[in-house]
Design a protein around this motif. Structure first.
Motif, PDB file in Angstrom:
ATOM      1  N   ALA A   1       0.852  -1.207   0.000  1.00 58.30           N
ATOM      2  CA  ALA A   1       0.000   0.000   0.000  1.00 58.30           C
ATOM      3  C   ALA A   1       0.883   1.251   0.000  1.00 58.30           C
ATOM      4  CB  ALA A   1      -0.905  -0.007   1.221  1.00 58.30           C
ATOM      5  N   LEU A   2       2.033   1.209   0.785  1.00 59.12           N
ATOM      6  CA  LEU A   2       2.936   2.376   0.849  1.00 59.12           C
ATOM      7  C   LEU A   2       3.567   2.630  -0.506  1.00 59.12           C
ATOM      8  CD1 LEU A   2       4.613   1.825   4.347  1.00 59.12           C
ATOM      9  CD2 LEU A   2       3.246   3.786   3.664  1.00 59.12           C
ATOM     10  N   ILE A   3       4.075   1.533  -1.145  1.00 59.98           N
ATOM     11  CA  ILE A   3       4.727   1.663  -2.462  1.00 59.98           C
ATOM     12  C   ILE A   3       3.740   2.241  -3.456  1.00 59.98           C
ATOM     13  CG2 ILE A   3       5.800   0.393  -4.377  1.00 59.98           C
ATOM     14  CD1 ILE A   3       6.781  -1.652  -2.175  1.00 59.98           C
ATOM     15  N   ALA A   4       2.557   1.720  -3.452  1.00 59.32           N
ATOM     16  CA  ALA A   4       1.525   2.155  -4.415  1.00 59.32           C
ATOM     17  C   ALA A   4       1.249   3.643  -4.257  1.00 59.32           C
ATOM     18  CB  ALA A   4       0.240   1.370  -4.177  1.00 59.32           C
ATOM     19  N   GLN A   5       1.312   4.102  -2.977  1.00 67.03           N
ATOM     20  CA  GLN A   5       1.056   5.519  -2.691  1.00 67.03           C
ATOM     21  C   GLN A   5       2.145   6.392  -3.330  1.00 67.03           C
ATOM     22  OE1 GLN A   5       0.471   6.027   1.473  1.00 67.03           O
ATOM     23  NE2 GLN A   5       0.073   8.215   1.325  1.00 67.03           N
ATOM     24  N   GLU A   6       3.455   5.891  -3.203  1.00 72.44           N
ATOM     25  CA  GLU A   6       4.621   6.612  -3.740  1.00 72.44           C
ATOM     26  C   GLU A   6       4.530   6.707  -5.254  1.00 72.44           C
ATOM     27  OE1 GLU A   6       9.276   5.660  -3.678  1.00 72.44           O
ATOM     28  OE2 GLU A   6       8.257   5.210  -1.809  1.00 72.44           O
ATOM     29  N   VAL A   7       4.214   5.586  -5.911  1.00 73.62           N
ATOM     30  CA  VAL A   7       4.105   5.519  -7.384  1.00 73.62           C
ATOM     31  C   VAL A   7       3.027   6.509  -7.852  1.00 73.62           C
ATOM     32  CG1 VAL A   7       3.361   4.059  -9.309  1.00 73.62           C
ATOM     33  CG2 VAL A   7       4.921   3.165  -7.588  1.00 73.62           C
ATOM     34  N   GLU A   8       2.003   6.513  -7.130  1.00 79.77           N
ATOM     35  CA  GLU A   8       0.865   7.378  -7.505  1.00 79.77           C
ATOM     36  C   GLU A   8       1.293   8.855  -7.503  1.00 79.77           C
ATOM     37  OE1 GLU A   8      -3.657   8.301  -5.981  1.00 79.77           O
ATOM     38  OE2 GLU A   8      -2.641   6.541  -5.172  1.00 79.77           O
TER      39      GLU A   8
ATOM     40  N   GLN B   1      11.844  14.049 -18.227  1.00 80.32           N
ATOM     41  CA  GLN B   1      12.391  12.716 -18.509  1.00 80.32           C
ATOM     42  C   GLN B   1      12.918  12.022 -17.261  1.00 80.32           C
ATOM     43  OE1 GLN B   1      11.737  11.411 -21.306  1.00 80.32           O
ATOM     44  NE2 GLN B   1      12.681   9.478 -20.819  1.00 80.32           N
ATOM     45  N   PRO B   2      13.707  12.675 -16.395  1.00 76.42           N
ATOM     46  CA  PRO B   2      14.248  11.963 -15.219  1.00 76.42           C
ATOM     47  C   PRO B   2      13.116  11.476 -14.304  1.00 76.42           C
ATOM     48  CG  PRO B   2      15.152  14.204 -15.373  1.00 76.42           C
ATOM     49  CD  PRO B   2      14.229  14.062 -16.508  1.00 76.42           C
ATOM     50  N   LYS B   3      12.102  12.332 -14.234  1.00 74.51           N
ATOM     51  CA  LYS B   3      10.994  11.933 -13.344  1.00 74.51           C
ATOM     52  C   LYS B   3      10.329  10.680 -13.890  1.00 74.51           C
ATOM     53  CE  LYS B   3       9.848  16.543 -11.567  1.00 74.51           C
ATOM     54  NZ  LYS B   3       8.891  17.616 -11.544  1.00 74.51           N
ATOM     55  N   ARG B   4      10.237  10.562 -15.165  1.00 73.05           N
ATOM     56  CA  ARG B   4       9.573   9.394 -15.777  1.00 73.05           C
ATOM     57  C   ARG B   4      10.381   8.133 -15.532  1.00 73.05           C
ATOM     58  NH1 ARG B   4       7.291  10.888 -21.675  1.00 73.05           N
ATOM     59  NH2 ARG B   4       6.262   8.879 -21.358  1.00 73.05           N
ATOM     60  N   GLN B   5      11.645   8.296 -15.569  1.00 73.81           N
ATOM     61  CA  GLN B   5      12.501   7.113 -15.317  1.00 73.81           C
ATOM     62  C   GLN B   5      12.311   6.647 -13.880  1.00 73.81           C
ATOM     63  OE1 GLN B   5      16.248   8.777 -16.501  1.00 73.81           O
ATOM     64  NE2 GLN B   5      15.924   8.319 -18.686  1.00 73.81           N
TER      65      GLN B   5
ATOM     66  N   ALA C   1       9.841   2.826  -9.872  1.00 75.84           N
ATOM     67  CA  ALA C   1       8.904   2.610  -8.754  1.00 75.84           C
ATOM     68  C   ALA C   1       7.821   1.592  -9.131  1.00 75.84           C
ATOM     69  CB  ALA C   1       8.255   3.947  -8.370  1.00 75.84           C
ATOM     70  N   ASN C   2       7.378   1.649 -10.385  1.00 72.41           N
ATOM     71  CA  ASN C   2       6.345   0.689 -10.837  1.00 72.41           C
ATOM     72  C   ASN C   2       6.863  -0.734 -10.781  1.00 72.41           C
ATOM     73  OD1 ASN C   2       3.963   2.041 -11.284  1.00 72.41           O
ATOM     74  ND2 ASN C   2       4.618   2.852 -13.266  1.00 72.41           N
ATOM     75  N   ALA C   3       8.121  -0.891 -11.124  1.00 74.01           N
ATOM     76  CA  ALA C   3       8.722  -2.241 -11.122  1.00 74.01           C
ATOM     77  C   ALA C   3       8.719  -2.787  -9.692  1.00 74.01           C
ATOM     78  CB  ALA C   3      10.137  -2.174 -11.682  1.00 74.01           C
ATOM     79  N   GLU C   4       9.065  -1.905  -8.715  1.00 71.59           N
ATOM     80  CA  GLU C   4       9.089  -2.336  -7.299  1.00 71.59           C
ATOM     81  C   GLU C   4       7.672  -2.764  -6.854  1.00 71.59           C
ATOM     82  OE1 GLU C   4      10.603   0.814  -4.898  1.00 71.59           O
ATOM     83  OE2 GLU C   4      12.598   0.820  -5.866  1.00 71.59           O
ATOM     84  N   LEU C   5       6.724  -1.982  -7.258  1.00 74.68           N
ATOM     85  CA  LEU C   5       5.314  -2.268  -6.863  1.00 74.68           C
ATOM     86  C   LEU C   5       4.865  -3.625  -7.385  1.00 74.68           C
ATOM     87  CD1 LEU C   5       2.647  -1.263  -5.613  1.00 74.68           C
ATOM     88  CD2 LEU C   5       2.081  -0.231  -7.818  1.00 74.68           C
ATOM     89  N   ALA C   6       5.194  -3.917  -8.623  1.00 77.41           N
ATOM     90  CA  ALA C   6       4.777  -5.204  -9.227  1.00 77.41           C
ATOM     91  C   ALA C   6       5.366  -6.357  -8.447  1.00 77.41           C
ATOM     92  CB  ALA C   6       5.223  -5.242 -10.683  1.00 77.41           C
TER      93      ALA C   6
END
Length: 1611
Positions: free
Chosen positions: A258-265, A408-412, A417-422
């Motif tokens: 839930a914490l990771i998902a919050q960060e990604v969001e 661009q850096p933010k997108r990377q 972060a998405n990879a960690e969430l998965a």
């Protein structure tokens, strides 16, 4: 094919219909039936046929041909009822109805026909054994014929019409079949239920052991199941622990994810925000591209050497689009043109340009261009549109890229972060999958555990249920032990009932079909006295329950209890009526004058009942809706003739296989559930036989016992409300108990019988049984308790029964008064109010016994007052006598046989009186009395002590004297019986004394009630009804009372409407306004608007509820001269307070009433008080005398005059004015004003004027002031007194009522008193409860009587006088001869009319002539021994009956024959034998005048009374004539002294000796000591005046004037 035109009585709504039918029957056509064009069509349509017959096809021939065909093919069938006079009158008015038809008179079905028809229907009835069918058919026929016989008795005794028709008989058969089927089914169902119940009880005991074994096995199984469940519960515990642990781990992981998902969001959100900033640049670049197209790019290419600004743009494009960052060296216009060589490709490359990835070198090389101030689209546009678009594109692409590079850096970072969430989510999913596996395992274990538990529970329940069932079975067997016996008995009873069912149902069918309209006595007589005995004596007896009560078969206690709770009176008759109403299949028609039945019906059905009235607005529409919806309809207040439009509904004439019924022109849908109840409040309606056949008439008229119980409840309710409340609640409670018990038992039996399979498990059934048993026991106890309480209550209530019994008796006596006059209608509702007020008025008393006596007295007197104020004076004594006799009969104080003698007077005929003071008729009465035990030897005593009895009989007031010998010790009624025989003329006084002795003096005092007192009893629902009498204006009282209470014409709250000439609308508006605002309305003379009266009745009923409390209606109407012409609706009369404002009877009452017009103020208003008071009192006496003298008939006044109180009050005003204006009393003036103007203004007869004048001369003269004036023998003019003193003086000093008070001889009242007495006793006799049986032996029919009389008369009548022949015999036509011719002519006219009418009637009776109304009137007159009207018109005045009149006629003819034999004047002339006696008297004067040459108009007749009789004269005198056949009334002739003298008592019209009449000059008449005596033809006097004879008198002639002395030619 023929066509039938069928017309019944009911369809003749208007007699005018028959005009057309009459025309059609007589001629075959109806004039002007078809319009001209239709006539033309008819003629054309038959023309060819007419030609085909070889006839001339003219218009007339064709029409005649058509009419002939109609006559041949159209059959007319008229179905008319012969009941009443309607058919007779119609056949006279429309002769073709009889003369142009073949009459088929449907006679009553004979017994054989009834038996045959019923047997034919019974053959189809399977429920009856063949052997009994013949007996049943015989009984049915017997029932029908016996009801016909009893109906005839019912009509003669009770005046009630009850008809039976073949339809009634067919309905009886139909009802029998249906009831038999229904009762058979009911009985079978009851038996099955009970047998089923018994069967179930037997099987219960056998099942108990099986159940015990089953229970043991169930307990072992239950133990095993308990163990299995315990083991399983441990395994489930371990598995649950595992799942809990894994779940904790999963929860932790879930929080991390839930914490990771919050960060990604959050990161995603930042990227998106920055990208959004680049969006406008990209859009602008796109917009720039959109401006480019092939055309403008080609145009750009075509530039030879473009401006630098354009070439810079192309160079910049080339730099930006340099592939891989390799910037071209050559960026010249040429190179640029080359790159744009392919315009499409160039455009495409621009659109697809990779704007996110621009090489660093390109961006650097682009900087110089971008910094150029002219590198702006706005500038470049001026050079080239395409170049400007490219410029804009370059700028925006560079802008977009700059922003994109920032993001661009933010997108990377977001991608990482998405990879960690998965990864985290994958880990969580694996943990959850593990938990799911564990849960599944746990679920399976839990399910297994639950199944084990439910098996254990089920097993436990089964065991418990078995144990419970055993307990229930034991309870059931124990509980129903008593029922077992009772039901077995009941089954036995039902089987017995089944064996007698066909006979029982037969009896109750007869009961329901025929007995509804009869009263209690007739019902009992038919059922027990006629029908049951017949059942016993049949050859094949019909099995029937001995002493069967029809009620028990048709309704049980619970039904009756429910009805009584709904307000049905509790007497037997009412219960029978309700039973008939619930059972009958024809529509019930309730005859319910007291509205008790309708009250019960309305309570019983409440909202489900539709109440309508015939004639109500839209009533047919409401009826139609009810028919379709299957509702219950009550048609209330039916009249005798029902609207013909309802015929099909009443007769149930359905169409379309019973689905519809025709009402008027409409076919209305008929719902099978539809029910109709009809109701009339007419007390004794005469419904047509066809209506009685269509309906079941039910007589709901209250019975004396029933009313007594109701009134007892009312009196106890007022006297002891605690008792009555307790009694009422007890009755309701007991009724409730009956209903509850029945419901419980029915419920129990239906459960038992419908219980299937193992019914022992039905706990509700067993509990219901126990509740039933318990309730039954409780109810039993309560019933016992309430019986004790009820006995105590009844004992306490019984003390008041005498009061209720008296009230009930009074109501029925009052209710019977309508037989005397149709105006006397009283409602039970009004009676109850009087009863209630009487109880309130009764004086209280410590002792209960005394209080009850006070109640009885108060009730009797209140009802007496209430009733008598609405009775005519002539009927008041009748009513009072009837009340007295009934009260004494009820208390057994008098003997019914003696009362019967008094009323009926069955005197022995053909007896000769042995004493001279009694007539043969009186002696016949004495002989009849002597045959009774109490009067043994009365005849011997009278003969033996003739002197004493003569003195008694000839005394003036024998009723006041003591009877001779021991007869004075007899009871009051026995003395009345003797007096009835010896002095019938004194019976009215004797009866009055009898009433006074038995009831008290207040019942015979004639003072009328004050109007203000009466007014207090009125209300919005109780109008005041004045029954008008001549000479009285009752509405003055209303106006006076209105003034007192502020209701006047000026206040606009007092409406006076005189009906007639279209005033009905005004009256209705006044009523509506008054009801709303609380005004008063007077409706005068409502008898003038017969057609509006039913509307008035409805209007008054409508306003009786919900109106303003001050609303009052006052109605006045004249009474109808006969009951046939009575038109005032019963509803108006019943609910009104009726007041008759007749002049009172008797001097006492009249004098009081005359004085009542004044008061103390009147007496004191004149300055000459003594003279004023004396003359006023004399005037009051004079007024009373002239008003009351009317009762003596023609001897009192020749004609009847409407003297009224107005005459008296105006006379007193005149007196006051004259006394105030003059010093002396002007006696002559006053007498003239009173006698010739005030009272004389009414008088039209000279002799009456003389009488009036004479009275005033005797009463108003100077002697009155000296105290020497006697107004009547023994009644001096009173001295100076006050107002109340005069009233007291009248009570104290006025002698008892006698003709002396009027100056008449006591004989004057003998005639009218005898008639009054006869009428009194005849009326009271008619009012007695009837119980006579009629025998048909030797009755002569009306026609036979008339025919015999007619033949006898024709035989006795001589031939007519041959006038021509008689004239030829006469030599000289003397005045006497002329008189003889005139008499012969008039006799011829009369005898020819008699012969003509008698011969015509003879032909009519033989059937050779159609009976006309004249012939019918003649027949009625002959039968009733009256002189027919057609003869009277051509005859001389006479008061004789037909027999005496005809004998007198023959004597006159004989006298004429003797005279016309030689035309010499008879030795004595029979003056009465002339049509015109004046003619012979004038002839006497003419002869003398001619002989002596005197003028006729200066002559008079001298009258000398001889001392001889007719037989003493052999020849006529030389001058004048001897006259015989005169009678003196009011006095007698003293032959010895030759003067008039007082008559002997009971010698009413003594004969005069022969009178010698001779003509003398008028101036030579000796008038000294002469009484000018008028001569009249008959007792009627008045218009029968003949002449005046002067008779000698010693006394003052005024004595004979006041005595009404006259000579009569006939007595």
């Amino acid at each position: 094919m023929g066509t039938v035109f069928l017309m019944t009585d009911a369809q003749v709504a208007d007699e005018q219909f028959l005009v057309l039918v009459n025309d059609f029957l007589a001629s075959g056509e109806i004039p002007d039936l078809f319009p001209d064009d239709e006539v033309e069509n008819i003629i054309n349509s038959v023309r060819n046929e007419v030609k085909g017959r070889g006839l001339l096809d003219s218009k007339e021939t064709c029409w005649k041909f058509f009419i002939e065909r109609v006559r041949r093919q159209l059959k007319v069938a008229l179905c008319f009822s012969p009941v009443g006079s309607r058919l007779r009158v119609r056949s006279r008015r429309f002769p073709a109805i009889v003369s142009c038809v073949a009459i088929d008179w449907f006679q009553e079905w004979p017994r054989e026909a009834l038996e045959s028809v019923s047997l034919r229907f019974l053959r189809e009835t399977e429920a009856v054994e063949d052997s009994l069918k013949s007996s049943i058919s015989k009984f049915m026929a017997y029932v029908h014929t016996s009801v016909n016989e009893i109906s005839r008795l019912y009509l003669s005794n009770e005046r009630r019409y009850n008809y039976t028709t073949p339809k009634s008989f067919l309905e009886q058969i139909k009802l029998y079949q249906n009831l038999l089927l229904k009762k058979g089914k009911d009985l079978k169902a009851k038996m099955e239920r009970l047998e089923n119940g018994l069967e179930k009880l037997k099987s219960t005991s056998a099942q108990v052991d099986e159940l015990k074994a089953k229970l043991a096995a169930q307990e072992v199984e239950l133990k095993q199941k308990n163990d299995d469940a315990d083991k399983l519960i441990q395994v489930v515990g371990v598995e649950t622990e595992k799942v809990s642990r894994e779940k904790a781990i999963a929860d932790e992981e879930e929080q991390k994810v839930a914490l990771i998902a919050q960060e990604v969001e959050q990161k995603q959100k930042d990227c998106e925000e920055d990208l959004a900033k680049a969006e406008p640049a990209l859009a602008a670049a796109q917009a720039a591209l959109n401006t480019l197209n092939k055309k403008n790019l080609t145009e750009l290419r075509s530039f030879g050497s473009p401006p630098s600004a354009v070439s810079n743009v192309t160079a910049a494009v080339m730099v930006l689009m340099a592939p891989g960052g390799r910037i071209p060296k050559d960026r010249s216009w040429k190179a640029a043109k080359a790159s744009m060589a392919r315009v499409d490709g160039f455009l495409d490359s621009l659109i697809k340009f990779d704007k996110e990835n621009i090489h660093e070198n390109c961006l650097k090389a682009l900087q110089p261009y971008l910094q150029d101030p002219k590198f702006k689209p706005e500038f470049v546009t001026t050079k080239s549109l395409a170049a400007a678009g490219l410029c804009s594109w370059v700028l925006n692409i560079v802008r977009f890229h700059a922003v994109f590079c920032e993001v661009q850096p933010k997108r990377q970072a977001l991608s990482k972060a998405n990879a960690e969430l998965a990864a985290a989510q994958d880990k969580l999913a694996s943990i959850k999958a593990k938990i799911a596996r564990l849960n599944e395992n746990l679920r399976k274990l839990t399910a297994k555990f639950e199944k084990a538990t439910s098996d254990k529970l089920k097993c436990q329940q089964e065991a418990e249920a078995t144990a419970c069932t055993i307990a229930l079975a034991n309870r059931l067997v124990g509980g129903l032990a008593s029922e077992d016996v009772r039901w077995a008995e009941a089954v036995k009873d039902f089987k017995q009932q089944h064996s007698t069912l066909c006979g029982d149902v037969l009896l109750i069918t007869a009961f329901v079909s025929y007995l509804g309209y009869f009263t209690k006595k007739y019902r009992q007589d038919l059922l027990d006295g006629i029908w049951r005995p017949y059942l016993q004596q049949l050859e094949v007896p019909i099995p029937v329950t001995p002493s069967l009560d029809p009620l028990t078969m048709l309704a049980d206690d619970a039904d009756v209890a429910a009805w009584q709770n709904e307000g049905l009176p509790a007497d037997r008759m009412s219960t029978e009526n309700a039973t008939i109403l619930s059972t009958c299949e024809r529509w019930p028609l309730m005859v319910d004058p007291q509205l008790q039945g309708i009250k019960w019906i309305k309570t019983k059905y409440g909202e489900d009942l539709r109440v309508i009235r015939i004639g109500q607005k839209g009533y047919l529409d409401r009826l139609e809706q009810a028919l379709a919806a299957g509702e219950l309809v009550l048609i209330e207040n039916l009249e005798e003739f029902v609207d013909p439009v309802l015929g099909p509904l009443l007769g149930r004439e359905t169409i379309k296989k019973g689905r519809c019924i025709k009402i008027g022109d409409k076919e209305c849908d008929l719902n099978p559930a539809f029910r109709l109840i009809l109701h009339t409040k007419l007390a004794n309606p005469h419904f047509q036989p066809e209506l009685q056949a269509q309906c079941t008439l039910i007589n709901f008229t209250v019975t004396r016992d029933g009313l007594e119980d109701q009134l007892l409840a009312a009196v106890v309710n007022m006297e002891r409300p605690d008792l009555e409340e307790l009694k009422s609640s007890l009755t309701k409670q007991q009724n409730g108990f009956k209903i509850t018990l029945k419901t419980l038992e029915d419920n129990l039996l239906s459960r038992l019988s419908s219980a299937s399979g193992n019914f022992l498990e039905d706990t509700v059934l067993v509990e219901n049984l126990e509740v039933t048993k318990q309730t039954a026991a409780e109810i039993g106890e309560k019933v016992q308790e309430s019986k004790v309480t009820e006995a105590k209550i009844n004992e306490a209530r019984e003390h008041y029964r005498p009061a209720a019994a008296r009230a009930s008796l009074l109501y029925f006596t009052m209710n019977d008064l309508h037989a005397i006059h149709p105006m006397y209608q009283f409602s039970l509702k009004a009676f109850r109010l009087v009863f209630q007020k009487a109880i309130e008025r009764a004086p209280p008393d410590e002792s209960l016994e005394a209080r009850v006596l006070n109640l009885i007295d108060s009730i009797t007197f209140s009802v007496f007052q209430y009733t008598t104020r609405g009775l005519f004076e002539c009927d008041k004594l009748t009513y009072t006598a009837q009340v007295t006799f009934q009260v004494l009969l009820m208390s057994k104080e008098i003997n019914a046989v003696e009362l019967d003698f008094l009323l009926r007077y069955p005197a022995q005929t053909r007896v000769t009186s042995p004493v001279d003071f009694l007539s043969n008729h009186s002696w016949g009465g004495i002989k009849a009395l002597s045959s009774m035990e109490e009067f043994r030897n009365l005849d011997r005593d009278i003969e033996g002590s003739a002197k004493r009895w003569k003195k008694f009989v000839e005394s003036e007031c024998p009723e006041k004297e003591k009877f001779p010998q021991e007869w004075k010790n007899k009871s009051a009624l026995q003395r009345l019986c003797i007096l009835r025989a010896i002095r019938p003329d004194r019976m009215t006084y004797a009866v009055r004394d009898f009433v006074e002795e038995k009831l008290g003096s207040k019942y015979v005092v004639g003072r009328s009630l004050d109007f203000a007192t009466t007014f207090e009893e009125s209300g919005p629902a109780t109008p005041v009804f004045f029954i008008l009498s001549p000479g009285v204006d009752p509405l003055k009282d209303v106006e006076k009372q209105g003034k007192k209470l502020g209701y006047t014409f000026n206040n606009r709250n007092f409406h006076n409407v005189s009906l007639g000439q279209g005033q009905e609308v005004v009256a209705e508006q006044a009523l509506d306004l008054a009801a709303k605002e609380g005004h008063w309305v007077i409706l005068q003379n409502i008898h003038l608007v017969a057609k509006w009266l039913s509307s008035l009745e409805k209007k008054l009923e409508q306003h009786s509820e919900g109106s303003h409390q001050d609303f009052r209606v006052f109605i006045s109407a004249e009474p109808a001269p006969s009951s046939e012409s009575h038109i005032i609706p019963q509803g108006i009369l019943e609910n009104s307070i009726k007041i008759t404002n007749e002049a009172p009877t008797g001097m006492h009452a009249n004098l009081h009433k005359a004085l009542d017009n004044f008061n103390q103020d009147t007496l004191e208003m004149c300055t000459r008080e003594h003279e004023f008071k004396s003359i006023l009192f004399a005037l009051c006496y004079f007024h009373a005398v002239v008003a009351e003298r009317r009762k003596f008939g023609p001897q009192g006044w020749n004609r009847s005059y409407p003297f009224n109180t107005g005459d008296l009050t105006i006379s007193v005003n005149v007196l006051y004015n004259y006394l105030e204006a003059s010093s002396k009393v002007p006696y002559d003036d006053l007498r003239y004003l009173f006698g010739e103007i005030m009272y004389g203004g009414h008088i039209t007869d000279d002799w009456d004027r003389r009488l009036c004048r004479t009275y005033l001369e005797e009463f108003i003269k100077p002697e009155m002031l000296e105290g020497e004036l006697l107004l009547a023998p023994g009644f001096p003019l009173p001295a100076n007194m006050d107002y109340n003193g005069y009233h007291q003086y009248i009570d104290d000093a006025l002698p008892p009522e006698s003709p002396y008070l009027y100056g008449l001889h006591p004989n004057a009242e003998i005639g009218f008193l005898t008639q009054t007495s006869e009428k009194l006793f005849r009326t009271v006799l008619e009012m007695q409860p009837r119980d006579s049986s009629t025998g048909d032996g030797g009755v002569v029919t009306r026609e036979e009587t008339v025919k015999a009389l007619l033949e006898e008369m024709l035989e006795k009548l001589m031939d007519e006088f041959n006038i021509a022949e008689l004239m030829a015999k006469v030599e000289e036509r003397t005045p006497y001869a002329v008189v003889a011719f005139q008499e012969c002519e008039r006799m011829n006219i009369l005898t020819s009319e008699i012969k003509r009418s008698l011969k015509e009637l003879d032909l009519g009776l033989k059937g050779e002539l159609t009976m006309t109304s004249d012939m019918e009137n003649l027949q009625n007159a002959l039968f009733l021994d009256m002189v027919p009207e057609s003869w009277t018109k051509k005859a001389y005045p006479s008061t004789a009956s037909l027999g005496s009149w005809f004998a007198d006629l023959l004597a006159r003819i004989k006298e004429l024959e003797a005279w016309t034999g030689d035309f010499s004047l008879p030795s004595t002339v029979w003056l009465a034998g002339f049509f015109n006696p004046q003619s012979i008297l004038t002839a006497i004067m003419q002869c003398t005048a001619r002989k002596n040459g005197w003028p006729l108009d200066k002559m008079a007749l001298q009258c000398d009374v001889t001392k001889k009789n007719r037989d003493d004269f052999a020849s006529p005198p030389r001058e004048g004539a001897y006259v015989h056949g005169l009678f003196l009334e009011g006095a007698r002739w003293d032959a010895q002294a030759g003067i008039i003298t007082d008559a002997r008592l009971k010698e009413l019209t003594p004969a005069m000796p022969v009178v010698f009449l001779k003509a003398i000059p008028a101036d030579k008449q000796d008038l000294h000591n002469m009484y000018p005596c008028p001569v009249y033809k008959t007792h009627q006097r008045g218009p029968t005046y003949v002449w005046t004879f002067n008779l000698k008198t010693k006394e003052n002639p005024s004595k004979w004037v006041l005595a009404g002395v006259a000579l009569l030619l006939q007595v």
